[in-house]
Design a protein around this motif. Structure first.
Motif, short mmCIF file in Angstrom:
data_model
loop_
_atom_site.label_atom_id
_atom_site.label_comp_id
_atom_site.label_asym_id
_atom_site.label_seq_id
_atom_site.Cartn_x
_atom_site.Cartn_y
_atom_site.Cartn_z
N PRO A 147 26.65 69.01 13.71
CA PRO A 147 25.94 70.25 14.05
C PRO A 147 26.82 71.28 14.75
N ARG A 148 27.84 70.85 15.46
CA ARG A 148 28.74 71.81 16.12
C ARG A 148 29.86 72.25 15.17
N TRP A 149 30.37 71.31 14.38
CA TRP A 149 31.54 71.63 13.56
C TRP A 149 31.18 72.52 12.37
N ILE A 150 30.07 72.25 11.69
CA ILE A 150 29.74 73.00 10.47
C ILE A 150 29.68 74.50 10.72
N PRO A 151 28.87 75.00 11.68
CA PRO A 151 28.83 76.46 11.85
C PRO A 151 30.15 77.05 12.32
N SER A 152 30.90 76.34 13.15
CA SER A 152 32.17 76.89 13.62
C SER A 152 33.19 76.94 12.50
N ALA A 153 33.23 75.90 11.65
CA ALA A 153 34.18 75.88 10.55
C ALA A 153 33.84 76.96 9.52
N LEU A 154 32.56 77.07 9.16
CA LEU A 154 32.17 78.10 8.19
C LEU A 154 32.42 79.50 8.74
N ASP A 155 32.25 79.68 10.05
CA ASP A 155 32.53 80.99 10.65
C ASP A 155 34.02 81.32 10.56
N ARG A 156 34.87 80.34 10.85
CA ARG A 156 36.32 80.57 10.76
C ARG A 156 36.72 80.94 9.33
N LEU A 157 36.18 80.20 8.36
CA LEU A 157 36.54 80.44 6.96
C LEU A 157 35.97 81.77 6.46
#
Length: 291
Positions: A147-157
């Motif tokens: 739940p923490r990694w998915i939104p942060s990774a998609l935001d970076r990309l």
């Protein structure tokens, strides 16, 4: 351990155990774990003595053990002033309540799954996706980190995609292996981009530090079901995966790549629990089909 003065009243381990309402065995365990050290230990016999003012700490350790508090947290709590220790216990129990709520939901899912019940009906759909270039970030992680990694990774990309001609499709997360409390995947966050050459140049300049890579997704057919924001939560989402896999098996299809969660909601935070926000999808082909 503190200074022991000659006039301090010392109790044998047996007498101290009676006063603390614990067994000598438990006291030896607490000593070994670093939670309650004796006031004095005979260097020759190893016999332990305790101070009377250690009784309260011994009882506190025993009570914290009864609520299954991890030893490291017990060590922290017993070293805190009273009000802070109370807050630490309350915070721990709130975590326990949250974990039990998740486990209760998982138990309900398991009962339905094992009994063959499907309380939620999922509409299964099919779509064809053309070849596309994606910026991707792959990570080994456990289920509670998703739940923490998915939104942060998609935001970076997504921010990087602005330098690669813009976004050309719906962001998704692909699972190359199981992500559970015991299995760490990996999972791969992907954002389709418009300009392949610009993406390759961006990755060459920035990929090493960011962990992002560029790859080409082949054209493929997806079998999927659409779920609400509430259903994205674990373990509800597992029912969606099961429904799609069951459909694939019934239709005589074979899964040809990693399953994925396709996140199409324009504003995740603004979406309500009943809004559809995500597709659970598997790439498929006909059994026995070749090249």
């Amino acid at each position: 351990m503190g200074t022991v003065h000659d006039d301090d009243p010392l109790l044998t381990i047996g007498a101290f155990a009676l006063r603390a309402r614990l067994s000598p065995k438990a006291l030896r365990l607490y000593d070994r774990l670093g939670l309650l050290a004796p006031a004095r230990v005979d260097e020759t016999t190893g016999y332990r003595w305790y101070r009377a003012d250690q009784v309260e700490r011994a009882r506190l350790v025993a009570l914290l053990r009864q609520i299954d508090m991890p030893l490291a947290r017990i060590a922290d709590v017993v070293g805190l002033p009273g009000a802070d220790a109370a807050q630490a216990v309350a915070a721990y129990w709130a975590e326990v309540d949250e974990r039990r709520a998740r486990q209760a939901t998982l138990v309900a899912h398991l009962r339905d799954r094992l009994s063959g019940r499907r309380p939620t009906m999922f509409e299964i759909r099919t779509c064809d996706v053309p070849e596309q270039t994606v910026l991707a970030e792959r990570r080994h992680l456990l289920a509670d980190e998703l739940p923490r990694w998915i939104p942060s990774a998609l935001d970076r990309l997504t921010r990087a995609a602005a330098e690669c001609g813009g976004i050309a499709g719906t962001p998704f997360v692909a699972y190359h292996a199981e992500v559970t409390p015991d299995s760490d995947g990996p999972a791969e966050a992907c954002v389709p981009v418009t300009d392949t050459r610009a993406a390759e140049e961006w990755a060459a300049a920035n990929g090493r530090g960011s962990g992002a890579v560029v790859r080409v997704e082949p054209a493929q057919r997806l079998v999927y079901t659409r779920i609400t924001k509430a259903q994205v939560a674990h373990p509800q989402i597992l029912s969606a995966f099961d429904a799609v896999e069951d459909h694939i098996a019934r239709e005589g299809l074979t899964i040809t790549g990693p399953c994925r969660e396709v996140y199409f909601a324009e504003d995740w935070d603004a979406a309500s629990a009943t809004d559809e926000v995500c597709d659970i999808a598997f790439p498929v082909g006909r059994k026995g089909a070749t090249g």
